[in-house]
Design an enzyme around this catalytic site. Structure first.
Site, PDB file in Angstrom:
ATOM      1  CE  LYS A   1      -0.185   3.147   4.789  1.00 31.35           C
ATOM      2  NZ  LYS A   1      -0.081   3.257   6.253  1.00 31.35           N
TER       3      LYS A   1
ATOM      4  CD  GLU B   1      -3.046   5.429   6.657  1.00 30.94           C
ATOM      5  OE1 GLU B   1      -3.091   5.502   5.418  1.00 30.94           O
ATOM      6  OE2 GLU B   1      -2.097   4.890   7.272  1.00 30.94           O
TER       7      GLU B   1
ATOM      8  CG  ASN C   1      -1.762   1.214   1.348  1.00 28.59           C
ATOM      9  OD1 ASN C   1      -1.799   2.044   0.442  1.00 28.59           O
ATOM     10  ND2 ASN C   1      -2.441   1.354   2.481  1.00 28.59           N
TER      11      ASN C   1
ATOM     12  N   GLY D   1       2.526   2.422  10.778  1.00 23.98           N
ATOM     13  CA  GLY D   1       3.440   3.561  10.642  1.00 23.98           C
ATOM     14  C   GLY D   1       4.144   3.952  11.919  1.00 23.98           C
TER      15      GLY D   1
ATOM     16  CD  GLU E   1      -3.390  -2.508   7.169  1.00 25.19           C
ATOM     17  OE1 GLU E   1      -2.261  -2.743   6.704  1.00 25.19           O
ATOM     18  OE2 GLU E   1      -4.030  -1.488   6.893  1.00 25.19           O
TER      19      GLU E   1
ATOM     20  CG  HIS F   1      -5.839   1.890   5.143  1.00 25.93           C
ATOM     21  ND1 HIS F   1      -5.394   2.832   6.052  1.00 25.93           N
ATOM     22  CD2 HIS F   1      -4.832   1.006   4.983  1.00 25.93           C
ATOM     23  CE1 HIS F   1      -4.158   2.523   6.408  1.00 25.93           C
ATOM     24  NE2 HIS F   1      -3.792   1.418   5.769  1.00 25.93           N
TER      25      HIS F   1
ATOM     26  CB  SER G   1       5.375  -1.579  12.064  1.00 29.41           C
ATOM     27  OG  SER G   1       4.952  -0.247  12.322  1.00 29.41           O
TER      28      SER G   1
HETATM   29  P1  13P Z   1       3.068   0.543   7.634  1.00 24.68           P
HETATM   30  O1  13P Z   1       3.616  -0.742   7.037  1.00 24.68           O
HETATM   31  O2  13P Z   1       3.766   1.762   7.112  1.00 24.68           O
HETATM   32  O3  13P Z   1       2.975   0.454   9.108  1.00 24.68           O
HETATM   33  O4  13P Z   1       1.558   0.676   7.072  1.00 24.68           O
HETATM   34  C1  13P Z   1       0.705  -0.415   7.141  1.00 24.68           C
HETATM   35  C2  13P Z   1      -0.521  -0.115   6.384  1.00 24.68           C
HETATM   36  O5  13P Z   1      -1.321   0.740   6.754  1.00 24.68           O
HETATM   37  C3  13P Z   1      -0.769  -0.862   5.147  1.00 24.68           C
HETATM   38  O6  13P Z   1      -2.056  -0.642   4.660  1.00 24.68           O
END
Ligand code: 13P
Length: 248
Positions: free
Chosen positions: A11, A97, A9, A171, A165, A95, A211
């Site tokens: 983002k 976010e 992803n 992150g 997740e 997601h 992560s």
């Molecule tokens: P990170 O791997 O940067 O923690 O992000 C995970 C994520 O949100 C994948 O959709």
């Protein structure tokens, strides 16, 4: 068997130059075959065609979102029909976010997943608890409610990959321990068995995100109910190839 699944992803990151560089690194990589690992990368909308056209054919492309119903007068949105028109096979929905920052509710995510599937897309559906929810002991309650809102509207589970997740792991560099991930994955599978069917529970891929990196992926991949990864930050780096290789 459940084929291991590794999603990247990206983002809201990248320039066209950076995207081309990532694609050429992926194209040159030696990785296990498609029957061992399914690889899907998810660039921002504006780079979907570029990536689709330049990426090796054994890797696939996902959008990061799509509109909840048929397109039309919805300024700024991208419809499932448009993704299908571009032969984009996958979409990430729900997601954290988008749930937290854009205010997407469980019900809205369920509607999106069902509509995307009805148009022919395959869906990476994301669920996961916040740190506060974990610390108050409500992890499974939260994840079950998110999954229920999807299960109420989905009939074809062959089109769904569930991404667990935990928000506190995204992150942050604070990856879930293999035991913490396995516990939720196993509970989710039990939930599917009790609320959908034994067949769906046995065949649906449940992947972990938060992560994940080249150093921690191997031990996580060894957990029996963990069927792959959804990778954020590390999917922008050559390290993503090591994560794909964790399938072996
Ligand atoms: P990170 O791997 O940067 O923690 O992000 C995970 C994520 O949100 C994948 O959709």
């Amino acid at each position: 068997g459940r084929t291991f699944f590794v999603g990247g992803n990206w983002k809201c990151n990248g320039t066209s130059e950076e995207v081309k560089k990532i694609v050429s690194t992926l194209n040159a990589a030696q990785v296990p075959s498609q029957d061992v690992v399914e690889v899907v990368v998810s660039p921002p909308f504006v780079f979907l065609s570029l990536v689709k056209n330049e990426l090796r054919p054994d890797f696939h492309v996902a959008a990061q979102n799509c509109w909840v119903k048929k397109g039309g007068a919805f300024t700024g949105e991208v419809s499932a029909e448009m993704l299908v028109n571009l032969s984009i096979p996958w979409v990430i929905l729900g997601h954290s976010e988008r749930r937290a920052i854009l205010g997407e509710s469980n019900e809205f995510v369920g509607d999106k997943v069902a509509y995307a599937i009805s148009q022919g897309l395959k869906v990476i559906a994301c669920v996961g608890e916040t740190l506060e929810q974990r610390e108050s002991g409500s992890t499974m309650e939260v994840v079950a409610a998110q999954t229920k809102a999807i299960a109420e509207k989905v009939t074809d589970w062959s089109k769904v990959v569930i991404a667990y997740e935990p928000v506190w792991a995204i992150g942050t560099g604070k990856v879930a321990s293999p035991a913490q991930a396995q516990e939720v994955h196993a509970d989710l599978r039990k939930w599917l068995q009790a609320n959908v069917s034994a067949e769906v529970a046995a065949s649906t891929r449940i992947i972990y995100g938060g992560s994940v990196n080249g150093a921690n992926c191997k031990e996580l991949a060894g957990q029996p109910d963990l069927d792959g990864f959804l990778v954020g930050g590390a999917s922008l780096k050559p390290e993503f190839i090591d994560i794909i290789k964790a399938a072996e």
